[in-house]
Design a protein around this motif. Sequence first.
Motif, mmCIF file in Angstrom:
data_model
loop_
_atom_site.group_PDB
_atom_site.id
_atom_site.type_symbol
_atom_site.label_atom_id
_atom_site.label_comp_id
_atom_site.label_asym_id
_atom_site.label_seq_id
_atom_site.Cartn_x
_atom_site.Cartn_y
_atom_site.Cartn_z
ATOM 1 N N ILE A 9 0.833 -1.199 0.000
ATOM 2 C CA ILE A 9 0.000 0.000 0.000
ATOM 3 C C ILE A 9 0.871 1.254 0.000
ATOM 4 N N GLY A 10 2.086 1.142 0.564
ATOM 5 C CA GLY A 10 3.013 2.263 0.488
ATOM 6 C C GLY A 10 3.418 2.544 -0.941
ATOM 7 N N VAL A 11 3.609 1.486 -1.723
ATOM 8 C CA VAL A 11 3.923 1.644 -3.145
ATOM 9 C C VAL A 11 2.736 2.244 -3.879
ATOM 10 N N SER A 12 1.527 1.725 -3.619
ATOM 11 C CA SER A 12 0.329 2.223 -4.297
ATOM 12 C C SER A 12 0.103 3.704 -4.035
ATOM 13 N N SER A 13 0.502 4.172 -2.851
ATOM 14 C CA SER A 13 0.262 5.575 -2.517
ATOM 15 C C SER A 13 1.230 6.530 -3.209
ATOM 16 N N ARG A 14 2.092 6.004 -4.064
ATOM 17 C CA ARG A 14 2.868 6.917 -4.927
ATOM 18 C C ARG A 14 1.925 7.800 -5.728
ATOM 19 N N LEU A 15 0.764 7.253 -6.075
ATOM 20 C CA LEU A 15 -0.274 8.063 -6.721
ATOM 21 C C LEU A 15 -1.616 7.630 -6.154
ATOM 22 N N SER A 16 -2.371 8.582 -5.635
ATOM 23 C CA SER A 16 -3.686 8.263 -5.079
ATOM 24 C C SER A 16 -4.715 9.255 -5.580
ATOM 25 N N VAL A 17 -5.975 8.814 -5.545
ATOM 26 C CA VAL A 17 -7.098 9.681 -5.910
ATOM 27 C C VAL A 17 -7.751 10.157 -4.620
ATOM 28 N N ALA A 18 -7.866 11.450 -4.469
ATOM 29 C CA ALA A 18 -8.329 12.053 -3.220
ATOM 30 C C ALA A 18 -9.749 11.642 -2.866
ATOM 31 N N PRO A 19 -10.047 11.554 -1.572
ATOM 32 C CA PRO A 19 -11.439 11.384 -1.150
ATOM 33 C C PRO A 19 -12.220 12.649 -1.459
ATOM 34 N N ASP A 22 -19.447 13.166 -2.499
ATOM 35 C CA ASP A 22 -20.401 13.052 -3.605
ATOM 36 C C ASP A 22 -19.768 12.566 -4.905
ATOM 37 N N TRP A 23 -18.482 12.340 -4.909
ATOM 38 C CA TRP A 23 -17.808 11.912 -6.138
ATOM 39 C C TRP A 23 -17.197 10.524 -6.026
ATOM 40 N N THR A 24 -16.340 10.292 -5.041
ATOM 41 C CA THR A 24 -15.592 9.033 -5.028
ATOM 42 C C THR A 24 -16.364 7.925 -4.300
ATOM 43 N N ASP A 25 -17.573 7.676 -4.808
ATOM 44 C CA ASP A 25 -18.346 6.566 -4.265
ATOM 45 C C ASP A 25 -17.871 5.256 -4.908
ATOM 46 N N GLY A 37 -4.572 -0.071 -12.293
ATOM 47 C CA GLY A 37 -4.568 -1.200 -11.376
ATOM 48 C C GLY A 37 -3.731 -0.955 -10.136
ATOM 49 N N GLN A 38 -2.996 0.162 -10.100
ATOM 50 C CA GLN A 38 -2.023 0.393 -9.040
ATOM 51 C C GLN A 38 -2.375 1.524 -8.084
ATOM 52 N N ALA A 39 -2.967 2.598 -8.577
ATOM 53 C CA ALA A 39 -3.185 3.789 -7.757
ATOM 54 C C ALA A 39 -4.048 3.463 -6.539
ATOM 55 N N LEU A 40 -3.777 4.140 -5.435
ATOM 56 C CA LEU A 40 -4.545 3.976 -4.206
ATOM 57 C C LEU A 40 -5.815 4.820 -4.297
ATOM 58 N N LEU A 41 -6.951 4.198 -4.018
ATOM 59 C CA LEU A 41 -8.236 4.878 -4.090
ATOM 60 C C LEU A 41 -8.781 5.129 -2.686
ATOM 61 N N TYR A 42 -9.528 6.217 -2.537
ATOM 62 C CA TYR A 42 -10.103 6.580 -1.245
ATOM 63 C C TYR A 42 -11.617 6.712 -1.348
ATOM 64 N N MET A 234 -1.212 12.948 -4.309
ATOM 65 C CA MET A 234 -2.656 12.725 -4.337
ATOM 66 C C MET A 234 -3.290 13.748 -5.264
ATOM 67 N N ILE A 235 -4.097 13.264 -6.200
ATOM 68 C CA ILE A 235 -4.769 14.136 -7.164
ATOM 69 C C ILE A 235 -6.272 14.014 -6.967
ATOM 70 N N GLY A 236 -6.962 15.155 -6.966
ATOM 71 C CA GLY A 236 -8.395 15.164 -6.734
ATOM 72 C C GLY A 236 -9.206 15.430 -7.978
ATOM 73 N N ARG A 237 -9.596 16.692 -8.171
ATOM 74 C CA ARG A 237 -10.558 17.030 -9.223
ATOM 75 C C ARG A 237 -10.105 16.635 -10.619
#
Length: 339
Positions: A9-19, A22-25, A37-42, A234-237
Amino acid sequence: MEKAVKSQIGVSSRLSVAPMMDWTDRHCRYLHRLLSGQALLYTEMVTSPALVRGGALHLLDHDVAEHPVALQLGGSDPVELAQAARLGAQAGYDEINLNVGCPSDRVQSGTFGAVLMRSPAVVADCVKAMCDAVDVEITVKCRIGVDDQDPSEVLPEFLARIVGAGCERVTIHARKAWLKGLSPKENRDIPPLDYELVQSMKGLFPNLHISINGGIDTLEQARGFLDAGLDGVMIGRAAYHQPCDILSAADPMIFGVGEVTTAEQAVHAMLPYIEAHMSAGGRLNQVTRHMMGLFAGRPGARAWRRTLSENATKPGAGPELLLAAMDQVTALAQQGEAV
């Protein structure tokens, strides 16, 4: 926690999608997982009172395909957060994240979110209680400060407190939050970004896994922060509105594995998911609302958005609508239609 799981999960968090509320359901996360297949999702933020006092365990629903996936909790009571963390761990989440960044009035009235930047001792107590309660990794997402605080003073103290409580990974939104006078939307744009301050924290806390968040909208920017020594981005919008620009190439570009996933491939892969969702009583637009940006920046993108937005709520609309919309994208792309 087993070292292999924590390492992954430390590796996956190199790139994550922000919580994002109303969007990241779960439907959004399923789509994002198809693209990377790799990015960490919230998850969206789930409040500990909703889980512990309200019994709203349906908020923990997710598909096994979403992993690695993190649950973000909001709260300020250590005992209640520990209970909520247990529920999240039992539901199978790979990480439990504490929200110390949301500036909305509703969140402030519950004494959690960004207002907790004023109470690092409380946050530390919450982190410790959660760490003691579960084997799943406990992380924090915070701001650099709030209101008239001096971030260069408060942020190091805040990080020292949560590190001492057992937190080994943090995501820092590189803006202050103004708790009065700015809306949550304005708090995402108006306070100036201070990337240098966040980067300097890596020097002060070399063993702390630090991800940076705020105003990042390209993979090239993300690579720049990683190359500069930060552990994650971490990238959001941008990940939501232009998911292919951010997530399709993330696996090869950020993680060095796999291939680029196209929007067309993602649409076809979503069809069985949509069929299953509708067979269970769900509505088409609950899924397609998260797919509007799939063709962003490409000829035919406007027709794709229009077809889905105008037709996904109509009686009888089903997965075939996506294929019809994609046919329009293909036709207009051949004509060179502007987006």
